[in-house]
Design an enzyme around this catalytic site. Structure first.
Site, PDB file in Angstrom:
ATOM      1  N   ASP A  11      22.730 -19.783  -7.581  1.00 12.27           N
ATOM      2  CA  ASP A  11      24.021 -19.125  -7.356  1.00 12.27           C
ATOM      3  C   ASP A  11      24.059 -18.685  -5.902  1.00 12.27           C
ATOM      4  O   ASP A  11      23.041 -18.694  -5.208  1.00 12.27           O
ATOM      5  CB  ASP A  11      24.155 -17.907  -8.283  1.00 12.27           C
ATOM      6  CG  ASP A  11      25.447 -17.138  -8.046  1.00 12.27           C
ATOM      7  OD1 ASP A  11      26.525 -17.780  -8.057  1.00 12.27           O
ATOM      8  OD2 ASP A  11      25.412 -15.923  -7.819  1.00 12.27           O
ATOM      9  N   SER A  12      25.248 -18.276  -5.456  1.00 13.18           N
ATOM     10  CA  SER A  12      25.389 -17.758  -4.099  1.00 13.18           C
ATOM     11  C   SER A  12      24.628 -16.446  -3.919  1.00 13.18           C
ATOM     12  O   SER A  12      24.461 -15.996  -2.793  1.00 13.18           O
ATOM     13  CB  SER A  12      26.865 -17.533  -3.797  1.00 13.18           C
ATOM     14  OG  SER A  12      27.426 -16.674  -4.772  1.00 13.18           O
ATOM     15  N   TYR A  43      30.133 -17.265  -1.350  1.00 12.47           N
ATOM     16  CA  TYR A  43      30.622 -18.630  -1.224  1.00 12.47           C
ATOM     17  C   TYR A  43      32.141 -18.683  -1.443  1.00 12.47           C
ATOM     18  O   TYR A  43      32.801 -19.611  -0.968  1.00 12.47           O
ATOM     19  CB  TYR A  43      29.982 -19.539  -2.280  1.00 12.47           C
ATOM     20  CG  TYR A  43      28.541 -19.983  -2.048  1.00 12.47           C
ATOM     21  CD1 TYR A  43      27.741 -19.411  -1.060  1.00 12.47           C
ATOM     22  CD2 TYR A  43      27.985 -20.984  -2.837  1.00 12.47           C
ATOM     23  CE1 TYR A  43      26.422 -19.825  -0.883  1.00 12.47           C
ATOM     24  CE2 TYR A  43      26.676 -21.414  -2.654  1.00 12.47           C
ATOM     25  CZ  TYR A  43      25.893 -20.828  -1.678  1.00 12.47           C
ATOM     26  OH  TYR A  43      24.597 -21.247  -1.500  1.00 12.47           O
ATOM     27  N   GLY A  44      32.649 -17.726  -2.203  1.00  9.64           N
ATOM     28  CA  GLY A  44      34.015 -17.816  -2.741  1.00  9.64           C
ATOM     29  C   GLY A  44      35.150 -17.908  -1.744  1.00  9.64           C
ATOM     30  O   GLY A  44      36.245 -18.357  -2.086  1.00  9.64           O
ATOM     31  N   CYS A  74      27.144 -20.714 -10.159  1.00 11.65           N
ATOM     32  CA  CYS A  74      28.238 -20.237  -9.302  1.00 11.65           C
ATOM     33  C   CYS A  74      29.524 -21.021  -9.617  1.00 11.65           C
ATOM     34  O   CYS A  74      29.540 -22.252  -9.531  1.00 11.65           O
ATOM     35  CB  CYS A  74      27.836 -20.450  -7.848  1.00 11.65           C
ATOM     36  SG  CYS A  74      29.085 -19.937  -6.669  1.00 11.65           S
ATOM     37  N   ASN A  75      30.573 -20.301  -9.958  1.00 10.84           N
ATOM     38  CA  ASN A  75      31.850 -20.968 -10.256  1.00 10.84           C
ATOM     39  C   ASN A  75      32.409 -21.665  -9.021  1.00 10.84           C
ATOM     40  O   ASN A  75      32.977 -22.751  -9.123  1.00 10.84           O
ATOM     41  CB  ASN A  75      32.891 -19.945 -10.731  1.00 10.84           C
ATOM     42  CG  ASN A  75      32.670 -19.503 -12.152  1.00 10.84           C
ATOM     43  OD1 ASN A  75      33.333 -19.956 -13.070  1.00 10.84           O
ATOM     44  ND2 ASN A  75      31.706 -18.610 -12.355  1.00 10.84           N
ATOM     45  N   GLU A 153      29.474  -5.845  -7.852  1.00 12.69           N
ATOM     46  CA  GLU A 153      28.192  -5.804  -7.167  1.00 12.69           C
ATOM     47  C   GLU A 153      27.799  -4.371  -6.778  1.00 12.69           C
ATOM     48  O   GLU A 153      26.629  -4.014  -6.789  1.00 12.69           O
ATOM     49  CB  GLU A 153      28.253  -6.702  -5.928  1.00 12.69           C
ATOM     50  CG  GLU A 153      26.902  -7.108  -5.499  1.00 12.69           C
ATOM     51  CD  GLU A 153      26.816  -8.564  -5.035  1.00 12.69           C
ATOM     52  OE1 GLU A 153      26.338  -8.731  -3.941  1.00 12.69           O
ATOM     53  OE2 GLU A 153      27.217  -9.497  -5.751  1.00 12.69           O
ATOM     54  N   CYS A 185      34.249 -16.430 -12.776  1.00 13.05           N
ATOM     55  CA  CYS A 185      33.431 -15.988 -11.649  1.00 13.05           C
ATOM     56  C   CYS A 185      32.214 -15.272 -12.228  1.00 13.05           C
ATOM     57  O   CYS A 185      32.337 -14.547 -13.227  1.00 13.05           O
ATOM     58  CB  CYS A 185      34.235 -15.041 -10.753  1.00 13.05           C
ATOM     59  SG  CYS A 185      33.258 -14.331  -9.422  1.00 13.05           S
ATOM     60  N   THR A 186      31.071 -15.479 -11.592  1.00 14.14           N
ATOM     61  CA  THR A 186      29.824 -14.903 -12.101  1.00 14.14           C
ATOM     62  C   THR A 186      29.899 -13.394 -12.342  1.00 14.14           C
ATOM     63  O   THR A 186      29.263 -12.874 -13.254  1.00 14.14           O
ATOM     64  CB  THR A 186      28.691 -15.136 -11.079  1.00 14.14           C
ATOM     65  OG1 THR A 186      29.178 -14.825  -9.768  1.00 14.14           O
ATOM     66  CG2 THR A 186      28.195 -16.559 -11.119  1.00 14.14           C
ATOM     67  N   HIS A 187      30.641 -12.702 -11.474  1.00 16.48           N
ATOM     68  CA  HIS A 187      30.630 -11.237 -11.521  1.00 16.48           C
ATOM     69  C   HIS A 187      31.566 -10.635 -12.578  1.00 16.48           C
ATOM     70  O   HIS A 187      31.403  -9.485 -12.953  1.00 16.48           O
ATOM     71  CB  HIS A 187      31.026 -10.671 -10.161  1.00 16.48           C
ATOM     72  CG  HIS A 187      30.019 -10.921  -9.076  1.00 16.48           C
ATOM     73  ND1 HIS A 187      29.651 -12.184  -8.684  1.00 16.48           N
ATOM     74  CD2 HIS A 187      29.308 -10.063  -8.304  1.00 16.48           C
ATOM     75  CE1 HIS A 187      28.755 -12.086  -7.701  1.00 16.48           C
ATOM     76  NE2 HIS A 187      28.531 -10.808  -7.459  1.00 16.48           N
TER      77      HIS A 187
HETATM   78  N1  DGL Z   1      29.112 -16.644  -7.504  1.00 12.46           N
HETATM   79  C1  DGL Z   1      30.464 -16.691  -7.044  1.00 12.46           C
HETATM   80  C2  DGL Z   1      31.335 -17.394  -8.103  1.00 12.46           C
HETATM   81  O1  DGL Z   1      31.037 -17.398  -9.276  1.00 12.46           O
HETATM   82  C3  DGL Z   1      31.023 -15.323  -6.724  1.00 12.46           C
HETATM   83  C4  DGL Z   1      30.431 -14.697  -5.481  1.00 12.46           C
HETATM   84  C5  DGL Z   1      30.698 -15.522  -4.236  1.00 12.46           C
HETATM   85  O2  DGL Z   1      31.854 -15.578  -3.799  1.00 12.46           O
HETATM   86  O3  DGL Z   1      29.752 -16.107  -3.742  1.00 12.46           O
HETATM   87  O4  DGL Z   1      32.346 -17.947  -7.769  1.00 12.46           O
END
Ligand code: DGL
Length: 274
Positions: A11-12, A43-44, A74-75, A153, A185-187
């Site tokens: 993941d990011s 990454y988003g 990571c989505n 976060e 999204c992961t969060h």
């Molecule tokens: N892990 C990213 C996602 O699921 C969220 C955090 C990021 O923007 O890197 O899209």
């Protein structure tokens, strides 16, 4: 590479631990190598090219650990980079979009589905594409909610500020009368109860992480890659190794919240060398 090799998850950053948590739960006897690209998070908000280049390096790092299967938690990376990067690999890879999209189709009764995620995920239209490939008549409403990531976060889970932002963001979702909302999204699973309070009981929330863990179990079973340790009695717990691309302290603090347990060994790596 064989069935007693580890599963790779990347993941990011720390967010992918919401997916890893589901994997640990559903596949407790598997060894796991997790890479969190905390040095280049988030990454988003980045472009397809950059996310693809990062994803390629993340996968190269996991391959060095002789992983038998890779999960892109990571989505954002799953949306824009997975197809290209997975086509280059010998190892089977899955992302979080397809499992989440399929679960949404199974859940909806009205065919009106909302998807929330980062700018990269929403801009790619990846969820809508997969949903429409299964049910062309489904109506998909997509919305970027980037502020949910830092709120989750930073542990802003039960704060009024989070409710204010959630009400503001999700008003448009309420206006279009969806019955299913994909947490793309992961969060976002960490804000599940806030999102659910705002959307009300009539809207079902889809956690892509949970669906991805079930899909991983299915695929590993089908490919005969489940760890043989699971047939031992008592079956030993899998070993979990964590790697990050910057100082591990913040990862460790947030990981405690995301996983509900302490991670003691986290190794810092130089991802630019991959
Ligand atoms: N892990 C990213 C996602 O699921 C969220 C955090 C990021 O923007 O890197 O899209």
């Amino acid at each position: 590479m064989n069935n007693d090799c580890p599963i790779g998850i990347f993941d990011s950053g720390v967010g992918g631990l919401t997916v890893a948590r589901e994997i640990f739960h559903i596949l407790p006897h598997e060894d796991i190598v997790y890479f969190g690209d905390v040095g280049r998070y988030p990454y988003g908000g980045r472009s397809r090219d950059i996310i693809t280049a990062f994803t390629r390096q993340d996968v190269a790092l996991l391959n060095e650990h002789n992983v038998k299967f890779i999960i892109c938690a990571c989505n954002s990376a799953s949306s824009v980079a997975l197809d290209e990067v997975s086509a280059e690999q010998n190892v089977e890879m899955i992302g979080v979009i397809e499992p989440g999209a399929k679960a949404a189709i199974e859940k909806t009764t009205t065919g009106r589905i909302g998807v929330i995620g980062t700018h990269a995920t929403i801009g790619s239209n990846a969820y809508a594409r997969i949903i429409h490939s299964i049910d062309p008549k489904a109506k998909v409403f997509s919305l970027a909610c980037p502020l949910f990531v830092p709120l989750a976060e930073e542990g802003y889970i039960d704060k009024e500020a989070t409710y204010l932002i959630a009400r503001d963001y999700l008003q448009t979702m309420q206006d279009v009368d969806i019955d299913t909302l994909v947490l793309g999204c992961t969060h976002y699973p960490l804000l599940k109860h806030v999102i659910s309070d705002v959307m009300g009981d009539s809207v079902s929330l889809i956690d892509s992480g949970e669906e991805t863990a079930r899909e991983a179990l299915r695929r590993l079973g089908k490919s005969e890659l489940l760890n043989p340790k699971m047939t031992q009695y008592p079956a030993p717990e899998g070993e979990h190794k964590f790697f990050v691309s910057d100082v591990p302290e913040k990862f460790s603090a947030v990981a405690n919240r995301f996983l509900g347990r302490t991670i003691d060994r986290i190794t810092r790596v130089d991802i630019s060398g991959y």
